[in-house]
Design an enzyme around this catalytic site. Structure first.
Site, mmCIF file in Angstrom:
data_model
loop_
_atom_site.group_PDB
_atom_site.id
_atom_site.type_symbol
_atom_site.label_atom_id
_atom_site.label_comp_id
_atom_site.label_asym_id
_atom_site.label_seq_id
_atom_site.Cartn_x
_atom_site.Cartn_y
_atom_site.Cartn_z
ATOM 1 N N THR A 260 0.844 -1.192 0.000
ATOM 2 C CA THR A 260 0.000 0.000 0.000
ATOM 3 C C THR A 260 0.881 1.245 0.000
ATOM 4 O OG1 THR A 260 -1.867 -1.054 1.122
ATOM 5 C CG2 THR A 260 -1.721 1.335 1.293
ATOM 6 N N PHE A 262 1.200 5.094 0.952
ATOM 7 C CA PHE A 262 0.650 6.066 1.884
ATOM 8 C C PHE A 262 1.202 7.453 1.560
ATOM 9 C CE2 PHE A 262 0.195 2.092 4.128
ATOM 10 C CZ PHE A 262 -0.971 2.228 4.864
#
Length: 363
Positions: A260, A262
């Protein structure tokens, strides 16, 4: 005393001597950092500087010759920088909570443990608290390597004036947590929707009859199981440690290497570094060739796009906002000229920020 004991005593004495020097040098470094903080405060500059952070990591990586790997050296320096930032100005940074979420883990990977991590109940809440200056920065997920964009993050950039200040990448590995060890007896699984989707095949193969209950975060799933003593949670191992849950199964995501991205959001801007990225969002006339002309502008300038996403305009059916990331900094004359050209072709244009790329240091 045996020869081995004598040798160990000499080696440990050497370590003790080095520890004395290391502690002294760390404290001297912190003293310089305090002076830098004083200068920043007097000049009104930001305490946290992602450009300086990147310079430090690059320097210590080059200086590190082993036996410890560069990743360990960077982790040590991350904590030193976290502590010195706390001396300059105790940062308050928001994240999608509660504690133990992947956002919390990403925040700690970026800022270390000496800052004040402030959990929020939703991504919009993170944005609003930073916008109202109740928090210095926020850490929010923006895209996942298997599930794509995080829509609420993109939408909030349209609703606030916050900018992207930095980025980081976090490897995501899911565990099944709880008290029930007999999978056949499990009636419910708690987890955030995007996480549940990433574990779909494992759930189908091992818990086909369990009800999947969506929660606001993986950590909330672990918290609910801990409180209710009911069902199992899909979350991180650190969430299991925080909420005292047993690890029933590890690595249950369908694809390994799941990552992921960020973003660190705030109201400050990062200076130019050797490797930067810029993010923009825009809308264009709903006519043939509009998007092509925008993309052609980037092509003609030989600027590499790293991401393009679309989000529907909520007020106009079948019209869209386009989010684009590309390599380069807005202060570069070439990029500045390109942005002026792109802006002239748009009905709506917003520069979301220029910041150091994190490609060299995935976590």
């Amino acid at each position: 005393m045996s020869n081995a004991e004598e040798e160990l005593k000499k080696l440990r004495s050497g370590i003790d001597s080095l520890d004395t020097q290391i502690i002294d040098l760390i404290q001297k470094r912190a003293g310089f950092a305090q002076e830098i903080g004083r200068v920043k405060k007097e000049s009104g500059g930001p305490i946290y500087r992602p450009d300086r952070e990147k310079d430090v990591y690059e320097k210590v990586t080059q200086l590190s010759k082993g036996p410890l790997p560069a990743s360990v050296i960077r982790a040590i320096y991350r904590e030193m920088m976290s502590g010195t930032i706390a001396l300059e100005h105790p940062l308050k940074i928001g994240f999608l909570g509660p504690e133990g979420s992947f956002s919390h883990s990403a925040l700690r990977s970026k800022f270390g443990t000496s800052i004040e991590a402030v959990p929020q109940t939703s991504i919009p809440d993170v944005f609003r608290m930073v916008e109202e200056e109740k928090l210095d920065y926020g850490v929010v997920p923006v895209e996942n390597s298997t599930e794509g964009q995080v829509s609420s993050t993109l939408d909030m950039f349209l609703e606030t004036d916050l900018t992207v200040y930095s980025e980081l990448y976090q490897r995501i590995s899911f565990s099944l947590l709880g008290f029930e060890t007999d999978l056949a007896a499990v009636k419910r699984i708690y987890g955030i929707r995007i996480g549940n989707e990433q574990c779909r095949n494992w759930i189908s193969a091992n818990l086909p009859n369990a009800e999947v209950v969506d929660t606001s975060s993986t950590a909330m799933a672990a918290k609910l199981v801990s409180e209710r003593k009911d069902g199992l949670a899909i979350a991180s191992k650190i969430a299991g440690e925080i909420y005292k849950l047993n690890v029933i199964a590890e690595g249950i995501e369908d694809y390994s290497g799941n990552t992921t991205r960020f973003l660190v959001i705030g109201k400050t801007e990062s200076p130019v570094t050797k490797e930067d990225k810029t993010s923009i969002v825009f809308s264009i006339p709903n006519q043939t060739g509009s998007l092509f002309q925008i993309l052609k502008t980037f092509h003609d300038a030989s600027v590499n796009l790293t991401k393009i996403e679309s989000r529907p305009l909520k007020r106009n059916l079948w019209e869209y906002h386009f989010f684009i990331d590309f390599l380069g900094h807005k202060a570069d004359p070439k990029i500045k000229s390109l942005l002026e050209t792109v802006k002239s072709q748009c009905t709506i244009f917003k520069l979301l920020g220029s910041y150091p790329t994190a490609g060299s240091f995935p976590t």
